[in-house]
Design an enzyme around this catalytic site. Structure first.
Site, PDB file in Angstrom:
ATOM      1  N   ASP A  34      -7.812  -2.501  -1.406  1.00  0.00           N
ATOM      2  CA  ASP A  34      -6.849  -2.406  -0.309  1.00  0.00           C
ATOM      3  C   ASP A  34      -5.668  -3.327  -0.606  1.00  0.00           C
ATOM      4  O   ASP A  34      -5.852  -4.461  -1.064  1.00  0.00           O
ATOM      5  CB  ASP A  34      -7.519  -2.786   1.015  1.00  0.00           C
ATOM      6  CG  ASP A  34      -6.699  -2.354   2.219  1.00  0.00           C
ATOM      7  OD1 ASP A  34      -7.149  -1.443   2.941  1.00  0.00           O
ATOM      8  OD2 ASP A  34      -5.610  -2.930   2.445  1.00  0.00           O
ATOM      9  N   ILE A  35      -4.457  -2.846  -0.342  1.00  0.00           N
ATOM     10  CA  ILE A  35      -3.250  -3.612  -0.663  1.00  0.00           C
ATOM     11  C   ILE A  35      -3.103  -4.830   0.257  1.00  0.00           C
ATOM     12  O   ILE A  35      -2.415  -5.796  -0.084  1.00  0.00           O
ATOM     13  CB  ILE A  35      -2.005  -2.689  -0.572  1.00  0.00           C
ATOM     14  CG1 ILE A  35      -0.860  -3.211  -1.418  1.00  0.00           C
ATOM     15  CG2 ILE A  35      -1.571  -2.462   0.871  1.00  0.00           C
ATOM     16  CD1 ILE A  35       0.246  -2.189  -1.641  1.00  0.00           C
ATOM     17  N   HIS A 104     -11.083   7.685   4.453  1.00  0.00           N
ATOM     18  CA  HIS A 104     -11.453   6.620   3.519  1.00  0.00           C
ATOM     19  C   HIS A 104     -12.429   5.690   4.201  1.00  0.00           C
ATOM     20  O   HIS A 104     -12.296   5.383   5.390  1.00  0.00           O
ATOM     21  CB  HIS A 104     -10.214   5.842   3.057  1.00  0.00           C
ATOM     22  CG  HIS A 104      -9.330   5.398   4.173  1.00  0.00           C
ATOM     23  ND1 HIS A 104      -8.428   6.258   4.795  1.00  0.00           N
ATOM     24  CD2 HIS A 104      -9.210   4.209   4.814  1.00  0.00           C
ATOM     25  CE1 HIS A 104      -7.803   5.609   5.745  1.00  0.00           C
ATOM     26  NE2 HIS A 104      -8.256   4.358   5.791  1.00  0.00           N
TER      27      HIS A 104
HETATM   28  P1  5GP Z   1      -6.699   2.837   8.065  1.00  0.00           P
HETATM   29  O1  5GP Z   1      -6.019   1.970   9.085  1.00  0.00           O
HETATM   30  O2  5GP Z   1      -6.000   4.172   7.916  1.00  0.00           O
HETATM   31  O3  5GP Z   1      -8.178   2.968   8.301  1.00  0.00           O
HETATM   32  O4  5GP Z   1      -6.599   2.049   6.703  1.00  0.00           O
HETATM   33  C1  5GP Z   1      -5.523   2.191   5.815  1.00  0.00           C
HETATM   34  C2  5GP Z   1      -5.633   1.081   4.801  1.00  0.00           C
HETATM   35  O5  5GP Z   1      -4.813   1.413   3.692  1.00  0.00           O
HETATM   36  C3  5GP Z   1      -5.146  -0.285   5.318  1.00  0.00           C
HETATM   37  O6  5GP Z   1      -6.209  -1.230   5.216  1.00  0.00           O
HETATM   38  C4  5GP Z   1      -3.970  -0.629   4.388  1.00  0.00           C
HETATM   39  O7  5GP Z   1      -3.907  -2.006   4.061  1.00  0.00           O
HETATM   40  C5  5GP Z   1      -4.235   0.238   3.170  1.00  0.00           C
HETATM   41  N1  5GP Z   1      -3.039   0.638   2.442  1.00  0.00           N
HETATM   42  C6  5GP Z   1      -1.881   1.082   2.980  1.00  0.00           C
HETATM   43  N2  5GP Z   1      -0.996   1.405   2.014  1.00  0.00           N
HETATM   44  C7  5GP Z   1      -1.626   1.136   0.819  1.00  0.00           C
HETATM   45  C8  5GP Z   1      -1.216   1.249  -0.546  1.00  0.00           C
HETATM   46  O8  5GP Z   1      -0.109   1.673  -0.879  1.00  0.00           O
HETATM   47  N3  5GP Z   1      -2.127   0.879  -1.490  1.00  0.00           N
HETATM   48  C9  5GP Z   1      -3.366   0.413  -1.156  1.00  0.00           C
HETATM   49  N4  5GP Z   1      -4.176   0.064  -2.180  1.00  0.00           N
HETATM   50  N5  5GP Z   1      -3.781   0.296   0.124  1.00  0.00           N
HETATM   51  C10 5GP Z   1      -2.926   0.650   1.104  1.00  0.00           C
END
Ligand code: 5GP
Ligand code: ZN
Length: 120
Positions: A34-35, A104
């Site tokens: 995660d970034i 994810h």
């Molecule tokens: P959600 O909130 O959709 O469950 O999680 C999305 C996750 O994707 C977040 O934890 C966020 O930090 C991660 N994320 C967003 N953009 C990127 C990216 O460009 N690269 C990576 N590796 N993670 C990302």
């Protein structure tokens, strides 16, 4: 819009158009860091198939959905957390904290245990 494959960040990561730090991949899934990590280990386990939300998972995807957990187990073990313990979480839709509309599994370990979602 973000529910479609064409403009999907995780499809672009899958296709190598956006860089990521991969920790695992097979024919069904990729896993990368995660970034914006919320724990010392924070890996996202992502099916290669674009499925927008949990609501879009069908019976035909049942094996794939289960496979995400087996990969989480493997990545956690490889990182040394198999016996210590770890968390997995999948968010659904904006009200459930989902930001990227390509399903994810979050794998977190090594930090203070607690919910990923802020209260309220
Ligand atoms: P959600 O909130 O959709 O469950 O999680 C999305 C996750 O994707 C977040 O934890 C966020 O930090 C991660 N994320 C967003 N953009 C990127 C990216 O460009 N690269 C990576 N590796 N993670 C990302
Ligand atoms: Zn996608």
């Amino acid at each position: 819009m973000s529910h479609e494959t064409g403009d999907c960040l995780f499809c672009r990561i899958r296709d190598g158009e956006v860089p990521s730090t991969k920790v695992y991949e097979d024919e069904q899934v990729i896993a990368f860091k995660d970034i914006n990590p919320k724990a010392p280990l924070h890996v996202l386990i992502v099916p290669r198939k674009h499925i927008a939300t949990i609501n879009d998972i069908t019976e035909a995807d049942a094996g794939l959905a289960g496979h995400l957990f087996l990969v989480a187990k493997q990545v956690a073990a490889d990182a040394g957390y198999g016996d210590i313990g770890y968390q997995v979480q999948m968010n659904c839709l904006k009200g459930g904290g989902q930001v990227i509309f390509h399903i994810h599994l979050h794998l977190l370990a090594g930090g203070r245990s607690g919910p990923l979602l802020p209260a309220g």
